[in-house]
Scaffold this motif. Structure first.
Motif, PDB file in Angstrom:
ATOM      1  N   GLU A 187     148.503  68.686  28.562  1.00  0.00           N
ATOM      2  CA  GLU A 187     148.332  68.260  27.179  1.00  0.00           C
ATOM      3  C   GLU A 187     148.816  66.806  27.119  1.00  0.00           C
ATOM      4  N   ILE A 188     147.944  65.923  26.646  1.00  0.00           N
ATOM      5  CA  ILE A 188     148.258  64.491  26.683  1.00  0.00           C
ATOM      6  C   ILE A 188     148.733  64.033  25.305  1.00  0.00           C
ATOM      7  N   HIS A 189     150.016  63.692  25.207  1.00  0.00           N
ATOM      8  CA  HIS A 189     150.564  63.202  23.932  1.00  0.00           C
ATOM      9  C   HIS A 189     150.210  61.738  23.731  1.00  0.00           C
ATOM     10  N   SER A 190     150.308  60.964  24.812  1.00  0.00           N
ATOM     11  CA  SER A 190     149.852  59.567  24.747  1.00  0.00           C
ATOM     12  C   SER A 190     149.484  59.116  26.150  1.00  0.00           C
ATOM     13  N   PHE A 191     148.563  58.172  26.208  1.00  0.00           N
ATOM     14  CA  PHE A 191     148.122  57.650  27.517  1.00  0.00           C
ATOM     15  C   PHE A 191     147.820  56.169  27.328  1.00  0.00           C
ATOM     16  N   ASP A 192     148.777  55.328  27.711  1.00  0.00           N
ATOM     17  CA  ASP A 192     148.632  53.875  27.537  1.00  0.00           C
ATOM     18  C   ASP A 192     148.103  53.233  28.806  1.00  0.00           C
ATOM     19  N   VAL A 193     147.124  52.359  28.630  1.00  0.00           N
ATOM     20  CA  VAL A 193     146.442  51.710  29.752  1.00  0.00           C
ATOM     21  C   VAL A 193     146.602  50.196  29.596  1.00  0.00           C
ATOM     22  N   GLY A 194     147.186  49.541  30.577  1.00  0.00           N
ATOM     23  CA  GLY A 194     147.398  48.091  30.507  1.00  0.00           C
ATOM     24  C   GLY A 194     146.119  47.311  30.738  1.00  0.00           C
ATOM     25  N   ASP A 195     146.192  46.005  30.527  1.00  0.00           N
ATOM     26  CA  ASP A 195     145.082  45.126  30.903  1.00  0.00           C
ATOM     27  C   ASP A 195     144.960  45.098  32.429  1.00  0.00           C
TER      28      ASP A 195
END
Lengths: 122, 122
Positions: B63-71
């Motif tokens: 279960e993905i609460h947040s998934f941050d992807v950089g530049d």
């Protein structure tokens, strides 16, 4: 030293801006690859003395206002470190911010390859 | 597509959590390398169907609460992207934060290799 040891040592030394000390972690046959070539040459520099020349250039050319070094990311023979620099050209006084990662490959406790990749706006 | 195009597309799709769409950017003979092997096997997965299996596992397990992807960071045939995830195991409910980079190699407009490197505390 394993990959994680080398990674932590690089980060420790570069945070102190101890560029020449970090050179001890390099293999004699290091291949160092920039994103762009300087002055029309190859983006690849081979050998420890070549890398020493790059450090000389960096130290002689740049006034460093800040140099932030991220925690290392490590797996197998590879590690990655993010650098965020705020520098001015000593001669032209041109100031710029640089964000890049170094991708390092380690063999027998020494860095045998490094590649620098600049950030691309998202 | 050149390396920068592929990098931007990966970032765009993964920010939307469009995992299966991102698979179109992979070469049929992709080699995907994790830091650790799951269940005692090899940390390497070969082939697009193998990577599809990893996505199935990810989607079914987490279960993905947040998934941050950089530049992305890009040079030559290589790009690097940082991922910061906050996930729970759907079964055990164990929640954890993961920070890692992906190091990708591109050939003929397709990703031929990816390596995932977890962050090591500084």
């Amino acid at each position: 030293m394993n990959t994680e040891d080398v990674a932590k040592k690089v980060v420790e030394l570069v945070r102190k801006q101890a560029w020449y000390e970090a050179l001890d972690l390099y293999d004699d046959n290091i291949v160092s690859v920039e994103a762009y070539s300087m002055g029309g040459g190859s983006p690849e520099t081979r050998g420890k003395e070549g890398v020493r020349g790059k450090i000389d250039w960096w130290v002689n050319t740049m006034e460093i206002h800040s140099f932030d070094v991220g925690d290392p990311f490590v797996a197998h023979d590879r590690f990655v470190v993010q650098y965020d620099a705020d520098v001015s050209d000593k001669k032209t006084k041109e100031r710029r911010k640089m964000s890049e990662v170094g991708v390092y490959t380690v063999k027998n406790g020494k860095i045998v390859r490094e590649e620098f990749l600049p950030r691309v706006g998202g």
